[in-house]
Design a protein around this motif. Structure first.
Motif, PDB file in Angstrom:
ATOM      1  N   ALA A  98       0.811  -1.219   0.000  1.00 53.07           N
ATOM      2  CA  ALA A  98       0.000   0.000   0.000  1.00 53.07           C
ATOM      3  C   ALA A  98       0.841   1.264   0.000  1.00 53.07           C
ATOM      4  N   GLY A  99       2.156   1.136   0.029  1.00 51.40           N
ATOM      5  CA  GLY A  99       3.021   2.306  -0.028  1.00 51.40           C
ATOM      6  C   GLY A  99       3.270   2.926   1.328  1.00 51.40           C
ATOM      7  N   ARG A 100       4.096   3.937   1.328  1.00 45.52           N
ATOM      8  CA  ARG A 100       4.427   4.701   2.535  1.00 45.52           C
ATOM      9  C   ARG A 100       3.992   6.143   2.363  1.00 45.52           C
ATOM     10  N   PRO A 101       3.610   6.807   3.467  1.00 45.50           N
ATOM     11  CA  PRO A 101       3.311   8.235   3.350  1.00 45.50           C
ATOM     12  C   PRO A 101       4.570   9.028   3.039  1.00 45.50           C
ATOM     13  N   TRP A 102       4.406  10.163   2.385  1.00 46.93           N
ATOM     14  CA  TRP A 102       5.539  10.987   1.979  1.00 46.93           C
ATOM     15  C   TRP A 102       6.405  11.373   3.182  1.00 46.93           C
ATOM     16  N   GLU A 103       5.780  11.680   4.298  1.00 47.05           N
ATOM     17  CA  GLU A 103       6.538  12.132   5.461  1.00 47.05           C
ATOM     18  C   GLU A 103       7.493  11.075   5.986  1.00 47.05           C
ATOM     19  N   ALA A 104       7.253   9.805   5.669  1.00 45.43           N
ATOM     20  CA  ALA A 104       8.099   8.724   6.176  1.00 45.43           C
ATOM     21  C   ALA A 104       9.305   8.447   5.302  1.00 45.43           C
ATOM     22  N   MET A 105       9.496   9.215   4.221  1.00 46.02           N
ATOM     23  CA  MET A 105      10.554   8.894   3.269  1.00 46.02           C
ATOM     24  C   MET A 105      11.941   9.305   3.770  1.00 46.02           C
ATOM     25  N   VAL A 106      12.856   8.365   3.677  1.00 39.68           N
ATOM     26  CA  VAL A 106      14.299   8.605   3.742  1.00 39.68           C
ATOM     27  C   VAL A 106      14.841   7.896   2.513  1.00 39.68           C
ATOM     28  N   ILE A 107      15.332   8.647   1.538  1.00 37.40           N
ATOM     29  CA  ILE A 107      15.570   8.127   0.197  1.00 37.40           C
ATOM     30  C   ILE A 107      17.063   8.013  -0.081  1.00 37.40           C
ATOM     31  N   GLU A 108      17.490   6.837  -0.561  1.00 38.89           N
ATOM     32  CA  GLU A 108      18.863   6.716  -1.051  1.00 38.89           C
ATOM     33  C   GLU A 108      18.839   6.667  -2.574  1.00 38.89           C
ATOM     34  N   GLU A 109      19.612   7.547  -3.193  1.00 33.67           N
ATOM     35  CA  GLU A 109      19.741   7.572  -4.647  1.00 33.67           C
ATOM     36  C   GLU A 109      20.811   6.565  -5.062  1.00 33.67           C
ATOM     37  N   VAL A 110      20.473   5.703  -6.015  1.00 31.57           N
ATOM     38  CA  VAL A 110      21.400   4.639  -6.417  1.00 31.57           C
ATOM     39  C   VAL A 110      21.512   4.576  -7.933  1.00 31.57           C
ATOM     40  N   HIS A 111      22.675   4.121  -8.389  1.00 30.68           N
ATOM     41  CA  HIS A 111      22.927   3.908  -9.815  1.00 30.68           C
ATOM     42  C   HIS A 111      22.974   2.402 -10.049  1.00 30.68           C
ATOM     43  N   ALA A 112      21.993   1.882 -10.777  1.00 31.85           N
ATOM     44  CA  ALA A 112      21.880   0.435 -10.944  1.00 31.85           C
ATOM     45  C   ALA A 112      23.108  -0.168 -11.604  1.00 31.85           C
ATOM     46  N   GLY A 113      23.669   0.506 -12.591  1.00 32.98           N
ATOM     47  CA  GLY A 113      24.808  -0.049 -13.312  1.00 32.98           C
ATOM     48  C   GLY A 113      26.017  -0.250 -12.424  1.00 32.98           C
ATOM     49  N   LEU A 114      26.285   0.703 -11.546  1.00 29.43           N
ATOM     50  CA  LEU A 114      27.456   0.603 -10.669  1.00 29.43           C
ATOM     51  C   LEU A 114      27.282  -0.435  -9.569  1.00 29.43           C
ATOM     52  N   LEU A 115      26.041  -0.796  -9.275  1.00 26.50           N
ATOM     53  CA  LEU A 115      25.774  -1.741  -8.191  1.00 26.50           C
ATOM     54  C   LEU A 115      25.529  -3.156  -8.692  1.00 26.50           C
ATOM     55  N   GLY A 116      25.740  -3.400  -9.990  1.00 30.59           N
ATOM     56  CA  GLY A 116      25.570  -4.749 -10.511  1.00 30.59           C
ATOM     57  C   GLY A 116      24.221  -5.012 -11.127  1.00 30.59           C
ATOM     58  N   GLY A 117      23.578  -3.967 -11.650  1.00 33.82           N
ATOM     59  CA  GLY A 117      22.286  -4.137 -12.303  1.00 33.82           C
ATOM     60  C   GLY A 117      21.152  -4.240 -11.293  1.00 33.82           C
ATOM     61  N   PHE A 118      19.969  -4.572 -11.802  1.00 33.75           N
ATOM     62  CA  PHE A 118      18.797  -4.652 -10.937  1.00 33.75           C
ATOM     63  C   PHE A 118      18.980  -5.701  -9.846  1.00 33.75           C
ATOM     64  N   GLU A 119      19.596  -6.819 -10.167  1.00 30.26           N
ATOM     65  CA  GLU A 119      19.812  -7.844  -9.163  1.00 30.26           C
ATOM     66  C   GLU A 119      20.797  -7.370  -8.100  1.00 30.26           C
ATOM     67  N   GLY A 120      21.809  -6.588  -8.504  1.00 27.71           N
ATOM     68  CA  GLY A 120      22.757  -6.057  -7.541  1.00 27.71           C
ATOM     69  C   GLY A 120      22.107  -5.070  -6.587  1.00 27.71           C
ATOM     70  N   VAL A 121      21.221  -4.217  -7.088  1.00 29.43           N
ATOM     71  CA  VAL A 121      20.504  -3.292  -6.225  1.00 29.43           C
ATOM     72  C   VAL A 121      19.623  -4.070  -5.246  1.00 29.43           C
ATOM     73  N   ALA A 122      18.961  -5.115  -5.738  1.00 34.50           N
ATOM     74  CA  ALA A 122      18.097  -5.919  -4.872  1.00 34.50           C
ATOM     75  C   ALA A 122      18.886  -6.527  -3.711  1.00 34.50           C
ATOM     76  N   ARG A 123      20.116  -6.960  -3.981  1.00 31.33           N
ATOM     77  CA  ARG A 123      20.929  -7.533  -2.903  1.00 31.33           C
ATOM     78  C   ARG A 123      21.289  -6.499  -1.845  1.00 31.33           C
ATOM     79  N   ARG A 124      21.267  -5.238  -2.211  1.00 32.49           N
ATOM     80  CA  ARG A 124      21.628  -4.151  -1.291  1.00 32.49           C
ATOM     81  C   ARG A 124      20.464  -3.764  -0.372  1.00 32.49           C
TER      82      ARG A 124
END
Length: 570
Positions: A98-124
């Motif tokens: 159902a998602g999270r309210p905006w006020e609860a956001m703490v966001i990390e910006e990530v680059h999928a390519g540097l982290l090993g693609g979508f699967e690499g991001v998922a492992r993180r």
């Protein structure tokens, strides 16, 4: 007809292309004879073929074979074949998210390519969830020329980059995040296309306004219905087919069409039957877009810029706008959100920038100490961990984490990474030369890059080593930084978030050359007070006498000591 991209059905797949500059278009499907597409009016061509998911196709226009600009996936890169994709084939495991309210956001910006693609991001993701991060923001994932790109040279907005993974692997990443209680944001670029693999100008020149200049050429013609639909349908695709929770719209000041922005926001909210969060990057500091039902927030570059000046002393390029009386400017940022609210900007030839924003809740602003832009736009991609005093950076981190603006961190921040984030591409031949030399010319006149020899030290964007050097790695004090972030984000979740809705700046003042004290009224009428000193001397200060909610830096009964930050909530 104005829709883009292939649509599968019981009778096969229907293909369509807007090519108003051409009289004839053919559909080529791998393994089948080409077939002429039928003119459908207003520059559209259509064809239906008895093929389904996995079919490879492209369009033949004169002597050119071009990919579908709304391709859902590519094979062989952006100049190769487009693939028919079944968007409903993936079986969601967390469909009740159902998602999270905006006020609860703490966001990390990530680059999928540097982290090993979508699967690499998922492992993180489990590590980030344990840290207290509640959302990731993927830098642009759409297809680009080559196998690596820093994120903003995409040319096929609907197709996840082949080197990052398949569309279903991206869906699995989103699914994994939801299973951990994390939201997923996606950065989308609707203001320009990259230089390799964009064929639109060859058959749909009306897609652009050549007379309207942007840093990347003619502006996209979002005032035309097919162009408008191209981008709005793309946003809808990410929200519906990939269940992305929110979108960050890159550099919308270069689109320069508020009517389009507002219409897009209204349509997205009406078409998606769950909460979605829409965020702008807008150099214009346009507070009018940040009202209920339009856009949730804007990336607040002013927050980063003034803190960067206070932490590093740099005053060149856009930091010129913040170098004079930086503590006063930080105070305005904490109280009102924007620093520039209509004043002339030295970095913009004195032209006015921004609109009044003090009436907006603090959560209308996304704050960050650094992100891909402020690191990647540096010649050598240095992070604050190598530019700033560690104690002062820790104090600034407390302000970032516990102030009412929505916090965003860049991958590697929470482990004190000292590796650079460089500008990298994977272009070849003349384009590679042009990008390399253009990058070096860009820094002519910047401190440390006066001579041609100095500029030759700037890493070649196309070298694989430039890409590899940009992978985030734990810094030498990783555990200390991780512990600080963990404690701050836990405190934010426990004490700040429950009273954060509609938090409003009440007062803020400079109490020294690099020191500020600010107060906000919270949802329950309590007051959050933060005092920070990024200078080298203790400053006298009339501080609350209660025990602070959090304190960083040395104690000093005489006032607010250097490299310190104190937080109270009462």
């Amino acid at each position: 007809m104005t829709g883009w991209g292939p649509v599968t059905g019981a009778d096969g797949t229907r293909f369509r292309l807007w090519a108003p500059d051409r009289d004839a278009v053919s559909l080529e499907i791998d393994g089948r004879e080409p077939q002429a597409m039928v003119p459908a009016g207003d520059g559209w061509f259509t064809a239906t073929a008895p093929v389904g998911a996995g079919a490879r196709y492209r369009f033949r226009i004169g002597d050119m074979a071009v990919p579908d600009p709304a391709s859902r996936a590519q094979t062989g890169g952006v100049n190769g074949w487009s693939l028919v994709v079944d968007p409903d084939a993936y079986r969601w495991r967390h469909g009740d998210w159902a998602g999270r309210p905006w006020e609860a956001m703490v966001i990390e910006e990530v680059h999928a390519g540097l982290l090993g693609g979508f699967e690499g991001v998922a492992r993180r993701l489990p590590m980030l969830a344990e840290l207290g991060v509640t959302a990731i923001e993927l830098m642009p994932v759409n297809a680009f020329g080559g196998t690596r790109n820093w994120g903003y040279d995409g040319v096929l907005p609907y197709a996840p980059a082949e080197s990052y993974g398949t569309p279903d692997e991206l869906r699995a990443l989103v699914d994994d995040a939801h299973g951990l209680g994390m939201s997923v944001f996606l950065d989308v670029v609707y203001n320009h296309f990259g230089p390799d693999g964009n064929y639109l100008g060859a058959y749909a020149s009306g897609f652009f306004h050549p007379e309207v200049e942007t840093p990347w050429g003619g502006a996209v013609a979002v005032d035309k219905e097919p162009v408008r639909r191209f981008f709005i349908d793309n946003a809808l695709m990410w929200l519906r087919e990939f269940r992305i929770d929110g979108l960050r719209f890159d550099a919308v000041h270069a689109i320069n069409d508020n009517g389009f922005l507002d219409a897009m926001a209204a349509e997205l909210r009406a078409a998606v039957d769950r909460p979605v969060h829409l965020v702008l990057e807008n150099e214009s500091n346009d507070a009018d877009r940040l009202v209920p039902g339009v856009y949730d927030a804007q990336w607040n570059d002013d927050f980063h810029n003034v803190l960067h000046v206070l932490l590093t002393g740099e005053d060149h390029a856009y930091y010129r706008d913040f170098a004079e009386r930086p503590a006063e400017r930080l105070a305005r940022c904490l109280r009102d959100g924007f620093i520039y609210q209509g004043e002339g900007s030295p970095n913009h030839d004195g032209k006015p920038r921004g609109k009044p924003s003090g009436h907006l809740p603090a959560t209308r602003f996304v704050s960050f100490l650094q992100n891909h832009d402020q690191i990647g736009n540096r010649a050598l991609g240095e992070r604050l961990t190598v530019l700033a005093d560690p104690a002062k950076l820790a104090a600034a981190t407390v302000l970032w984490a516990l102030s009412p603006q929505i916090p965003l961190l860049f991958m590697g921040d929470a482990t004190g990474s000292e590796t650079p984030y460089l500008f990298f591409t994977d272009f070849h031949d003349e384009l590679a030369d042009a990008v390399r030399e253009g990058r070096r010319r860009e820094f002519k006149g910047h401190p440390g890059f006066d001579s041609e020899k100095d500029r030759e030290s700037i890493p070649d964007p196309n070298a694989l080593s430039t890409f590899d050097a940009s992978r985030p790695k734990d810094g030498p004090d990783a555990e200390s930084w991780r512990d600080l972030y963990r404690r701050l984000l836990a405190l934010r979740a426990e004490r700040i978030v429950p009273v954060l809705e509609n938090a409003q700046g009440v007062s803020a003042e400079a109490i020294g050359a690099a020191a500020v004290i600010a107060r906000w009224r919270m949802k329950d009428d309590s007051f959050l007070t933060i005092a920070i000193n990024l200078g080298d001397e203790t400053v006298p200060a009339d501080l609350p006498t209660d025990a602070p909610l959090f304190a960083a830096g040395p104690a000093d009964a005489a006032g607010l000591p250097p490299a310190s930050c104190r937080v109270w909530l009462a």
